[in-house]
Scaffold this motif. Structure first.
Motif, PDB file in Angstrom:
ATOM      1  N   ALA A  68       0.835  -1.211   0.000  1.00  0.00           N
ATOM      2  CA  ALA A  68       0.000   0.000   0.000  1.00  0.00           C
ATOM      3  C   ALA A  68       0.862   1.251   0.000  1.00  0.00           C
ATOM      4  CB  ALA A  68      -0.928  -0.005   1.217  1.00  0.00           C
ATOM      5  N   ARG A  69       1.972   1.244   0.749  1.00  0.00           N
ATOM      6  CA  ARG A  69       2.861   2.404   0.770  1.00  0.00           C
ATOM      7  C   ARG A  69       3.468   2.651  -0.608  1.00  0.00           C
ATOM      8  NH1 ARG A  69       4.955   0.215   5.583  1.00  0.00           N
ATOM      9  NH2 ARG A  69       4.212   1.281   7.459  1.00  0.00           N
ATOM     10  N   GLU A  70       3.861   1.562  -1.270  1.00  0.00           N
ATOM     11  CA  GLU A  70       4.427   1.697  -2.614  1.00  0.00           C
ATOM     12  C   GLU A  70       3.397   2.277  -3.573  1.00  0.00           C
ATOM     13  OE1 GLU A  70       5.939  -2.072  -3.813  1.00  0.00           O
ATOM     14  OE2 GLU A  70       7.313  -2.242  -2.113  1.00  0.00           O
ATOM     15  N   MET A  71       2.139   1.838  -3.432  1.00  0.00           N
ATOM     16  CA  MET A  71       1.082   2.353  -4.306  1.00  0.00           C
ATOM     17  C   MET A  71       0.808   3.829  -4.024  1.00  0.00           C
ATOM     18  SD  MET A  71      -1.443  -0.975  -4.215  1.00  0.00           S
ATOM     19  CE  MET A  71      -2.661  -0.284  -5.339  1.00  0.00           C
ATOM     20  N   GLN A  72       0.863   4.224  -2.747  1.00  0.00           N
ATOM     21  CA  GLN A  72       0.710   5.640  -2.411  1.00  0.00           C
ATOM     22  C   GLN A  72       1.836   6.466  -3.028  1.00  0.00           C
ATOM     23  OE1 GLN A  72       0.467   5.404   1.967  1.00  0.00           O
ATOM     24  NE2 GLN A  72      -1.509   6.430   1.803  1.00  0.00           N
ATOM     25  N   ARG A  73       3.049   5.930  -2.941  1.00  0.00           N
ATOM     26  CA  ARG A  73       4.199   6.633  -3.513  1.00  0.00           C
ATOM     27  C   ARG A  73       4.034   6.775  -5.025  1.00  0.00           C
ATOM     28  NH1 ARG A  73       7.798   3.300  -1.932  1.00  0.00           N
ATOM     29  NH2 ARG A  73       7.944   4.194   0.145  1.00  0.00           N
ATOM     30  N   SER A  74       3.564   5.732  -5.678  1.00  0.00           N
ATOM     31  CA  SER A  74       3.350   5.791  -7.126  1.00  0.00           C
ATOM     32  C   SER A  74       2.268   6.808  -7.472  1.00  0.00           C
ATOM     33  CB  SER A  74       2.956   4.408  -7.656  1.00  0.00           C
ATOM     34  OG  SER A  74       4.006   3.484  -7.471  1.00  0.00           O
ATOM     35  N   ALA A  75       1.229   6.869  -6.665  1.00  0.00           N
ATOM     36  CA  ALA A  75       0.155   7.833  -6.912  1.00  0.00           C
ATOM     37  C   ALA A  75       0.678   9.263  -6.790  1.00  0.00           C
ATOM     38  CB  ALA A  75      -0.998   7.602  -5.935  1.00  0.00           C
ATOM     39  N   ARG A  76       1.530   9.501  -5.790  1.00  0.00           N
ATOM     40  CA  ARG A  76       2.118  10.841  -5.638  1.00  0.00           C
ATOM     41  C   ARG A  76       2.994  11.169  -6.833  1.00  0.00           C
ATOM     42  NH1 ARG A  76       2.630   9.216  -0.108  1.00  0.00           N
ATOM     43  NH2 ARG A  76       4.786   8.568  -0.469  1.00  0.00           N
ATOM     44  N   ILE A  78       2.622  10.111  -9.874  1.00  0.00           N
ATOM     45  CA  ILE A  78       1.748  10.430 -11.004  1.00  0.00           C
ATOM     46  C   ILE A  78       1.271  11.879 -10.911  1.00  0.00           C
ATOM     47  CG2 ILE A  78      -0.520   9.955 -12.021  1.00  0.00           C
ATOM     48  CD1 ILE A  78      -0.032   6.991 -11.317  1.00  0.00           C
ATOM     49  N   ASN A  79       0.852  12.285  -9.708  1.00  0.00           N
ATOM     50  CA  ASN A  79       0.416  13.669  -9.519  1.00  0.00           C
ATOM     51  C   ASN A  79       1.549  14.650  -9.791  1.00  0.00           C
ATOM     52  OD1 ASN A  79      -2.284  13.203  -8.807  1.00  0.00           O
ATOM     53  ND2 ASN A  79      -1.744  12.791  -6.678  1.00  0.00           N
ATOM     54  N   ASP A  80       2.759  14.305  -9.304  1.00  0.00           N
ATOM     55  CA  ASP A  80       3.902  15.192  -9.515  1.00  0.00           C
ATOM     56  C   ASP A  80       4.272  15.285 -10.987  1.00  0.00           C
ATOM     57  OD1 ASP A  80       4.022  15.663  -6.832  1.00  0.00           O
ATOM     58  OD2 ASP A  80       5.785  14.404  -6.445  1.00  0.00           O
ATOM     59  N   MET A  81       4.211  14.134 -11.699  1.00  0.00           N
ATOM     60  CA  MET A  81       4.521  14.149 -13.125  1.00  0.00           C
ATOM     61  C   MET A  81       3.569  15.064 -13.881  1.00  0.00           C
ATOM     62  SD  MET A  81       5.285  10.170 -14.004  1.00  0.00           S
ATOM     63  CE  MET A  81       6.347   9.188 -12.959  1.00  0.00           C
ATOM     64  N   ALA A  82       2.279  14.954 -13.569  1.00  0.00           N
ATOM     65  CA  ALA A  82       1.287  15.802 -14.230  1.00  0.00           C
ATOM     66  C   ALA A  82       1.546  17.268 -13.917  1.00  0.00           C
ATOM     67  CB  ALA A  82      -0.120  15.405 -13.795  1.00  0.00           C
ATOM     68  N   VAL A  91       5.817  22.130  -8.192  1.00  0.00           N
ATOM     69  CA  VAL A  91       6.318  20.888  -7.606  1.00  0.00           C
ATOM     70  C   VAL A  91       7.732  21.115  -7.092  1.00  0.00           C
ATOM     71  CG1 VAL A  91       6.833  18.462  -8.037  1.00  0.00           C
ATOM     72  CG2 VAL A  91       4.928  19.558  -9.221  1.00  0.00           C
ATOM     73  N   PRO A  92       8.058  20.669  -5.880  1.00  0.00           N
ATOM     74  CA  PRO A  92       9.428  20.850  -5.369  1.00  0.00           C
ATOM     75  C   PRO A  92      10.458  20.258  -6.322  1.00  0.00           C
ATOM     76  CG  PRO A  92       7.985  20.104  -3.609  1.00  0.00           C
ATOM     77  CD  PRO A  92       7.182  20.011  -4.882  1.00  0.00           C
ATOM     78  N   LEU A  93      11.561  20.952  -6.467  1.00  0.00           N
ATOM     79  CA  LEU A  93      12.666  20.463  -7.276  1.00  0.00           C
ATOM     80  C   LEU A  93      13.542  19.577  -6.397  1.00  0.00           C
ATOM     81  CD1 LEU A  93      14.091  20.676 -10.071  1.00  0.00           C
ATOM     82  CD2 LEU A  93      15.472  22.532  -9.082  1.00  0.00           C
ATOM     83  N   LYS A  94      13.651  18.306  -6.770  1.00  0.00           N
ATOM     84  CA  LYS A  94      14.412  17.335  -5.970  1.00  0.00           C
ATOM     85  C   LYS A  94      15.819  17.213  -6.550  1.00  0.00           C
ATOM     86  CE  LYS A  94      10.153  14.831  -4.919  1.00  0.00           C
ATOM     87  NZ  LYS A  94       9.398  13.569  -5.108  1.00  0.00           N
ATOM     88  N   ILE A  95      16.803  17.655  -5.766  1.00  0.00           N
ATOM     89  CA  ILE A  95      18.184  17.711  -6.223  1.00  0.00           C
ATOM     90  C   ILE A  95      19.039  16.730  -5.437  1.00  0.00           C
ATOM     91  CG2 ILE A  95      20.194  19.187  -6.588  1.00  0.00           C
ATOM     92  CD1 ILE A  95      18.386  21.589  -6.611  1.00  0.00           C
ATOM     93  N   GLY A  96      19.720  15.859  -6.138  1.00  0.00           N
ATOM     94  CA  GLY A  96      20.673  14.967  -5.511  1.00  0.00           C
ATOM     95  C   GLY A  96      22.074  15.536  -5.619  1.00  0.00           C
ATOM     96  N   ILE A  97      22.873  15.419  -4.550  1.00  0.00           N
ATOM     97  CA  ILE A  97      24.248  15.919  -4.549  1.00  0.00           C
ATOM     98  C   ILE A  97      25.143  14.892  -3.870  1.00  0.00           C
ATOM     99  CG2 ILE A  97      25.776  17.852  -3.997  1.00  0.00           C
ATOM    100  CD1 ILE A  97      23.430  19.653  -3.694  1.00  0.00           C
ATOM    101  N   PHE A  98      26.330  14.683  -4.418  1.00  0.00           N
ATOM    102  CA  PHE A  98      27.221  13.672  -3.838  1.00  0.00           C
ATOM    103  C   PHE A  98      27.925  14.224  -2.590  1.00  0.00           C
ATOM    104  CE2 PHE A  98      29.652  15.910  -7.038  1.00  0.00           C
ATOM    105  CZ  PHE A  98      30.933  16.030  -6.518  1.00  0.00           C
ATOM    106  N   ARG A 137      16.888   7.588 -12.560  1.00  0.00           N
ATOM    107  CA  ARG A 137      16.108   6.689 -13.401  1.00  0.00           C
ATOM    108  C   ARG A 137      14.781   6.329 -12.752  1.00  0.00           C
ATOM    109  NH1 ARG A 137      21.402   2.961 -14.739  1.00  0.00           N
ATOM    110  NH2 ARG A 137      22.296   4.327 -16.334  1.00  0.00           N
ATOM    111  N   ASP A 138      14.771   6.240 -11.415  1.00  0.00           N
ATOM    112  CA  ASP A 138      13.545   5.906 -10.680  1.00  0.00           C
ATOM    113  C   ASP A 138      12.661   7.119 -10.434  1.00  0.00           C
ATOM    114  OD1 ASP A 138      14.418   3.324 -10.560  1.00  0.00           O
ATOM    115  OD2 ASP A 138      15.214   3.471  -8.515  1.00  0.00           O
ATOM    116  N   ARG A 139      13.130   8.305 -10.844  1.00  0.00           N
ATOM    117  CA  ARG A 139      12.413   9.570 -10.641  1.00  0.00           C
ATOM    118  C   ARG A 139      12.272   9.943  -9.164  1.00  0.00           C
ATOM    119  NH1 ARG A 139       9.863  11.728 -15.094  1.00  0.00           N
ATOM    120  NH2 ARG A 139       9.981  10.455 -16.983  1.00  0.00           N
ATOM    121  N   THR A 140      13.161   9.414  -8.327  1.00  0.00           N
ATOM    122  CA  THR A 140      13.188   9.844  -6.933  1.00  0.00           C
ATOM    123  C   THR A 140      13.715  11.265  -6.844  1.00  0.00           C
ATOM    124  OG1 THR A 140      13.577   7.575  -6.232  1.00  0.00           O
ATOM    125  CG2 THR A 140      14.042   9.289  -4.616  1.00  0.00           C
ATOM    126  N   ILE A 141      14.636  11.626  -7.751  1.00  0.00           N
ATOM    127  CA  ILE A 141      15.142  12.989  -7.853  1.00  0.00           C
ATOM    128  C   ILE A 141      14.944  13.486  -9.278  1.00  0.00           C
ATOM    129  CG2 ILE A 141      16.816  12.789  -5.976  1.00  0.00           C
ATOM    130  CD1 ILE A 141      18.979  12.249  -8.059  1.00  0.00           C
TER     131      ILE A 141
END
Length: 304
Positions: A68-76, A78-82, A91-98, A137-141
Protein backbone atom coordinates in the motif's frame (compact mmCIF):
# COMPACT_ATOMS: atom_id res chain seq x y z
CA UNK A 1 -10.21 -0.92 -3.18
CA UNK A 2 -9.18 2.72 -3.57
CA UNK A 3 -6.37 5.02 -2.47
CA UNK A 4 -8.41 6.18 0.51
CA UNK A 5 -8.53 2.59 1.82
CA UNK A 6 -4.76 2.42 1.50
CA UNK A 7 -4.38 5.70 3.38
CA UNK A 8 -6.45 4.30 6.25
CA UNK A 9 -4.49 1.08 6.73
CA UNK A 10 -1.11 2.83 6.44
CA UNK A 11 -2.21 5.38 9.06
CA UNK A 12 -3.42 2.65 11.46
CA UNK A 13 -0.11 0.83 11.17
CA UNK A 14 1.78 4.09 11.76
CA UNK A 15 -0.16 5.24 14.82
CA UNK A 16 -1.14 1.85 16.26
CA UNK A 17 -4.51 3.30 17.13
CA UNK A 18 -7.78 3.70 15.20
CA UNK A 19 -8.62 7.02 16.85
CA UNK A 20 -5.26 8.67 16.05
CA UNK A 21 -5.34 7.25 12.53
CA UNK A 22 -8.83 8.70 11.99
CA UNK A 23 -7.62 12.11 13.18
CA UNK A 24 -4.66 11.99 10.80
CA UNK A 25 -6.98 11.05 7.91
CA UNK A 26 -9.57 13.71 8.90
CA UNK A 27 -12.46 11.26 9.24
CA UNK A 28 -14.47 9.95 12.19
CA UNK A 29 -13.23 6.80 13.90
CA UNK A 30 -16.46 4.84 13.14
CA UNK A 31 -16.15 5.71 9.44
CA UNK A 32 -12.50 4.60 9.32
CA UNK A 33 -13.17 1.39 11.27
CA UNK A 34 -16.13 0.54 9.07
CA UNK A 35 -14.17 1.06 5.86
CA UNK A 36 -11.21 -1.05 7.08
CA UNK A 37 -13.61 -3.82 8.11
CA UNK A 38 -15.14 -3.78 4.61
CA UNK A 39 -11.66 -3.98 3.11
CA UNK A 40 -10.79 -7.00 5.27
CA UNK A 41 -14.02 -8.72 4.21
CA UNK A 42 -13.30 -7.98 0.57
CA UNK A 43 -9.75 -9.36 0.84
CA UNK A 44 -10.77 -12.30 3.00
CA UNK A 45 -7.97 -11.75 5.56
CA UNK A 46 -7.57 -9.84 8.80
CA UNK A 47 -5.19 -6.92 8.49
CA UNK A 48 -4.96 -5.96 12.17
CA UNK A 49 -4.95 -7.55 15.61
CA UNK A 50 -7.18 -5.33 17.70
CA UNK A 51 -6.15 -4.92 21.34
CA UNK A 52 -7.47 -2.77 24.16
CA UNK A 53 -4.67 -0.23 23.90
CA UNK A 54 -2.79 -0.93 20.67
CA UNK A 55 -3.56 -2.18 17.19
CA UNK A 56 -0.87 -4.12 15.32
CA UNK A 57 -0.83 -5.57 11.80
CA UNK A 58 -1.07 -9.29 11.18
CA UNK A 59 1.53 -11.01 9.02
CA UNK A 60 -0.76 -10.59 6.01
CA UNK A 61 -1.39 -6.99 7.07
CA UNK A 62 2.35 -6.20 7.15
CA UNK A 63 2.81 -7.39 3.59
CA UNK A 64 -0.30 -5.66 2.28
CA UNK A 65 0.52 -2.38 4.05
CA UNK A 66 4.04 -2.46 2.58
CA UNK A 67 2.53 -2.71 -0.89
CA UNK A 68 0.00 0.00 0.00
CA UNK A 69 2.86 2.40 0.77
CA UNK A 70 4.43 1.70 -2.61
CA UNK A 71 1.08 2.35 -4.31
CA UNK A 72 0.71 5.64 -2.41
CA UNK A 73 4.20 6.63 -3.51
CA UNK A 74 3.35 5.79 -7.13
CA UNK A 75 0.16 7.83 -6.91
CA UNK A 76 2.12 10.84 -5.64
CA UNK A 77 4.60 10.41 -8.47
CA UNK A 78 1.75 10.43 -11.00
CA UNK A 79 0.42 13.67 -9.52
CA UNK A 80 3.90 15.19 -9.52
CA UNK A 81 4.52 14.15 -13.12
CA UNK A 82 1.29 15.80 -14.23
CA UNK A 83 2.12 18.93 -12.24
CA UNK A 84 5.58 19.10 -13.83
CA UNK A 85 3.92 19.59 -17.22
CA UNK A 86 0.97 21.67 -15.97
CA UNK A 87 2.93 24.03 -13.68
CA UNK A 88 6.62 23.09 -13.31
CA UNK A 89 7.20 25.61 -10.50
CA UNK A 90 4.44 24.15 -8.31
CA UNK A 91 6.32 20.89 -7.61
CA UNK A 92 9.43 20.85 -5.37
CA UNK A 93 12.67 20.46 -7.28
CA UNK A 94 14.41 17.33 -5.97
CA UNK A 95 18.18 17.71 -6.22
CA UNK A 96 20.67 14.97 -5.51
CA UNK A 97 24.25 15.92 -4.55
CA UNK A 98 27.22 13.67 -3.84
CA UNK A 99 28.75 13.75 -0.33
CA UNK A 100 32.10 15.48 -1.01
CA UNK A 101 30.25 18.42 -2.58
CA UNK A 102 26.94 18.69 -0.70
CA UNK A 103 28.15 20.29 2.57
CA UNK A 104 29.96 23.05 0.69
CA UNK A 105 27.51 23.86 -2.10
CA UNK A 106 23.96 23.49 -0.72
CA UNK A 107 23.61 27.13 0.50
CA UNK A 108 24.91 28.36 -2.85
CA UNK A 109 22.55 26.13 -4.84
CA UNK A 110 19.60 27.19 -2.67
CA UNK A 111 20.33 30.85 -3.32
CA UNK A 112 20.73 30.22 -7.06
CA UNK A 113 17.38 28.40 -7.26
CA UNK A 114 15.65 31.20 -5.33
CA UNK A 115 17.16 33.73 -7.74
CA UNK A 116 15.57 31.77 -10.59
CA UNK A 117 12.19 31.35 -8.84
CA UNK A 118 11.31 32.57 -5.35
CA UNK A 119 8.35 30.16 -5.19
CA UNK A 120 10.30 27.02 -6.07
CA UNK A 121 10.63 24.63 -3.14
CA UNK A 122 13.64 22.36 -2.82
CA UNK A 123 14.26 18.83 -1.58
CA UNK A 124 17.88 17.65 -1.28
CA UNK A 125 19.18 14.09 -1.21
CA UNK A 126 22.84 13.42 -0.39
CA UNK A 127 23.95 10.13 -1.93
CA UNK A 128 26.99 8.63 -3.69
CA UNK A 129 27.01 9.25 -7.44
CA UNK A 130 26.03 5.67 -8.36
CA UNK A 131 22.95 5.95 -6.13
CA UNK A 132 22.06 9.32 -7.64
CA UNK A 133 22.08 7.82 -11.14
CA UNK A 134 19.68 5.07 -10.01
CA UNK A 135 17.44 7.61 -8.29
CA UNK A 136 17.40 9.69 -11.47
CA UNK A 137 16.11 6.69 -13.40
CA UNK A 138 13.55 5.91 -10.68
CA UNK A 139 12.41 9.57 -10.64
CA UNK A 140 13.19 9.84 -6.93
CA UNK A 141 15.14 12.99 -7.85
CA UNK A 142 14.80 15.42 -10.76
CA UNK A 143 18.43 16.39 -11.26
CA UNK A 144 21.77 15.38 -9.73
CA UNK A 145 24.78 17.59 -9.10
CA UNK A 146 27.78 15.38 -9.90
CA UNK A 147 31.43 15.39 -10.86
CA UNK A 148 31.53 14.61 -14.55
CA UNK A 149 31.25 14.21 -17.35
CA UNK A 150 29.17 11.09 -16.76
CA UNK A 151 27.91 8.85 -19.55
CA UNK A 152 24.68 7.47 -18.08
CA UNK A 153 22.11 5.96 -20.51
CA UNK A 154 19.03 8.15 -20.83
CA UNK A 155 20.69 11.12 -19.10
CA UNK A 156 22.43 14.34 -20.13
CA UNK A 157 25.32 16.03 -18.32
CA UNK A 158 25.40 19.83 -18.25
CA UNK A 159 28.72 21.27 -16.99
CA UNK A 160 28.60 24.39 -14.79
CA UNK A 161 32.05 24.98 -13.30
CA UNK A 162 35.33 23.31 -12.40
CA UNK A 163 37.26 23.54 -9.14
CA UNK A 164 40.85 22.72 -8.28
CA UNK A 165 41.91 19.92 -5.97
CA UNK A 166 44.36 20.75 -3.19
CA UNK A 167 46.65 18.61 -1.06
CA UNK A 168 46.17 18.91 2.71
CA UNK A 169 48.77 18.00 5.31
CA UNK A 170 49.28 18.59 9.04
CA UNK A 171 50.95 21.85 10.09
CA UNK A 172 54.02 19.86 11.18
CA UNK A 173 54.27 17.78 7.99
CA UNK A 174 57.48 18.07 5.97
CA UNK A 175 55.52 19.72 3.11
CA UNK A 176 53.58 22.15 5.30
CA UNK A 177 55.78 25.15 4.41
CA UNK A 178 55.30 24.70 0.67
CA UNK A 179 52.62 26.66 -1.16
CA UNK A 180 52.76 24.52 -4.30
CA UNK A 181 53.83 20.98 -5.16
CA UNK A 182 54.13 19.16 -8.45
CA UNK A 183 52.02 16.06 -9.02
CA UNK A 184 55.00 13.74 -8.63
CA UNK A 185 55.78 15.32 -5.23
CA UNK A 186 52.48 14.17 -3.70
CA UNK A 187 53.39 11.52 -1.09
CA UNK A 188 51.20 8.78 -2.50
CA UNK A 189 52.16 6.26 0.14
CA UNK A 190 50.69 8.66 2.74
CA UNK A 191 47.51 9.42 0.76
CA UNK A 192 44.35 8.77 2.74
CA UNK A 193 41.38 7.79 0.55
CA UNK A 194 37.72 8.10 1.41
CA UNK A 195 35.51 5.01 1.51
CA UNK A 196 34.60 3.20 -1.70
CA UNK A 197 31.32 5.00 -2.45
CA UNK A 198 32.97 8.41 -2.88
CA UNK A 199 33.81 9.60 -6.38
CA UNK A 200 36.68 11.71 -4.95
CA UNK A 201 38.35 8.43 -4.00
CA UNK A 202 38.21 7.23 -7.61
CA UNK A 203 39.43 10.60 -8.87
CA UNK A 204 42.41 10.49 -6.48
CA UNK A 205 43.32 6.95 -7.57
CA UNK A 206 43.03 7.91 -11.24
CA UNK A 207 45.07 11.09 -10.88
CA UNK A 208 47.82 9.62 -8.73
CA UNK A 209 48.13 6.39 -10.76
CA UNK A 210 50.06 4.58 -8.07
CA UNK A 211 49.55 1.11 -6.63
CA UNK A 212 51.25 2.12 -3.38
CA UNK A 213 48.58 4.66 -2.34
CA UNK A 214 48.20 4.72 1.43
CA UNK A 215 50.88 2.08 1.99
CA UNK A 216 52.31 3.91 5.02
CA UNK A 217 48.94 4.42 6.72
CA UNK A 218 47.55 2.06 9.40
CA UNK A 219 45.79 -0.92 7.84
CA UNK A 220 42.03 -0.54 7.31
CA UNK A 221 42.05 3.14 8.27
CA UNK A 222 39.06 4.81 6.61
CA UNK A 223 37.00 7.99 6.53
CA UNK A 224 33.48 8.62 5.25
CA UNK A 225 33.80 12.42 5.01
CA UNK A 226 36.43 15.03 4.25
CA UNK A 227 35.98 16.59 7.68
CA UNK A 228 36.81 13.26 9.32
CA UNK A 229 39.79 12.79 7.01
CA UNK A 230 41.08 16.26 7.94
CA UNK A 231 41.00 15.30 11.63
CA UNK A 232 43.06 12.19 10.94
CA UNK A 233 45.56 14.24 8.96
CA UNK A 234 45.87 16.90 11.67
CA UNK A 235 46.76 14.08 14.05
CA UNK A 236 49.61 13.05 11.78
CA UNK A 237 48.01 10.42 9.54
CA UNK A 238 49.17 11.21 6.02
CA UNK A 239 47.53 13.59 3.56
CA UNK A 240 44.58 13.73 1.17
CA UNK A 241 43.04 15.69 -1.70
CA UNK A 242 40.23 18.16 -1.05
CA UNK A 243 38.12 20.27 -3.44
CA UNK A 244 38.55 24.03 -3.47
CA UNK A 245 34.96 24.72 -2.41
CA UNK A 246 35.54 22.73 0.76
CA UNK A 247 38.66 24.59 1.87
CA UNK A 248 36.98 27.38 3.91
CA UNK A 249 34.79 24.87 5.77
CA UNK A 250 37.56 22.35 6.39
CA UNK A 251 40.02 25.09 7.40
CA UNK A 252 37.63 26.55 9.97
CA UNK A 253 36.87 23.10 11.37
CA UNK A 254 40.54 22.21 11.72
CA UNK A 255 43.15 25.02 11.89
CA UNK A 256 45.98 22.46 12.30
CA UNK A 257 46.04 21.57 8.59
CA UNK A 258 47.69 23.29 5.64
CA UNK A 259 46.42 23.55 2.05
CA UNK A 260 48.92 23.12 -0.78
CA UNK A 261 48.20 23.90 -4.45
CA UNK A 262 49.09 21.25 -7.04
CA UNK A 263 50.92 22.45 -10.14
CA UNK A 264 49.12 20.19 -12.58
CA UNK A 265 46.04 21.15 -14.59
CA UNK A 266 44.67 17.60 -14.33
CA UNK A 267 43.96 18.04 -10.62
CA UNK A 268 40.49 19.54 -11.04
CA UNK A 269 36.96 18.19 -11.02
CA UNK A 270 34.17 19.33 -13.30
CA UNK A 271 30.84 19.95 -11.58
CA UNK A 272 27.52 19.93 -13.38
CA UNK A 273 24.00 18.55 -13.44
CA UNK A 274 22.76 15.18 -14.61
CA UNK A 275 19.19 15.23 -15.96
CA UNK A 276 16.87 12.79 -17.71
CA UNK A 277 16.56 13.15 -21.48
CA UNK A 278 13.25 14.84 -22.29
CA UNK A 279 12.91 16.16 -18.73
CA UNK A 280 9.80 18.34 -18.43
CA UNK A 281 11.70 20.80 -16.23
CA UNK A 282 14.66 21.23 -18.56
CA UNK A 283 14.00 24.95 -18.90
CA UNK A 284 14.28 25.30 -15.09
CA UNK A 285 17.60 23.45 -15.13
CA UNK A 286 18.87 25.65 -17.97
CA UNK A 287 17.90 28.77 -16.03
CA UNK A 288 19.60 27.42 -12.90
CA UNK A 289 22.81 26.60 -14.76
CA UNK A 290 22.89 30.07 -16.34
CA UNK A 291 22.35 31.69 -12.95
CA UNK A 292 25.18 29.66 -11.42
CA UNK A 293 27.50 30.57 -14.30
CA UNK A 294 26.63 34.26 -13.99
CA UNK A 295 27.23 34.24 -10.22
CA UNK A 296 29.61 31.33 -9.56
CA UNK A 297 31.16 30.44 -6.20
CA UNK A 298 34.51 32.07 -5.48
CA UNK A 299 37.66 30.68 -7.12
CA UNK A 300 35.97 28.30 -9.56
CA UNK A 301 36.14 28.41 -13.36
CA UNK A 302 32.85 28.60 -15.24
CA UNK A 303 32.16 25.91 -17.86
CA UNK A 304 29.78 26.13 -20.83
Amino acid sequence: MNLRDLEYIVAIERYGNFGKAAQACHVSQPALSSQVKKLEERLGVELFIRGNQMVSPTEAGCRIISTAREMQRSARQINDMAAEYRDPLSVPLKIGIFPTLAPFVVPYVTKSVKDVSAKMKLIYREKPTANLIMEMRDRTIDIAMVSGPIDAPGCDFTPVFKEKLYLIVADNHRLSNQNVVKADEIPRDELLLLDNDHCLRNEAISLCQEKQIGLDLPEDMSATSLLTASQYIADGYGCTLVPELGMPFIGRANPRIRFIAIDDERFVRKIGFLSRKGCARKHILDALCNQMRNQPPENVTVLH
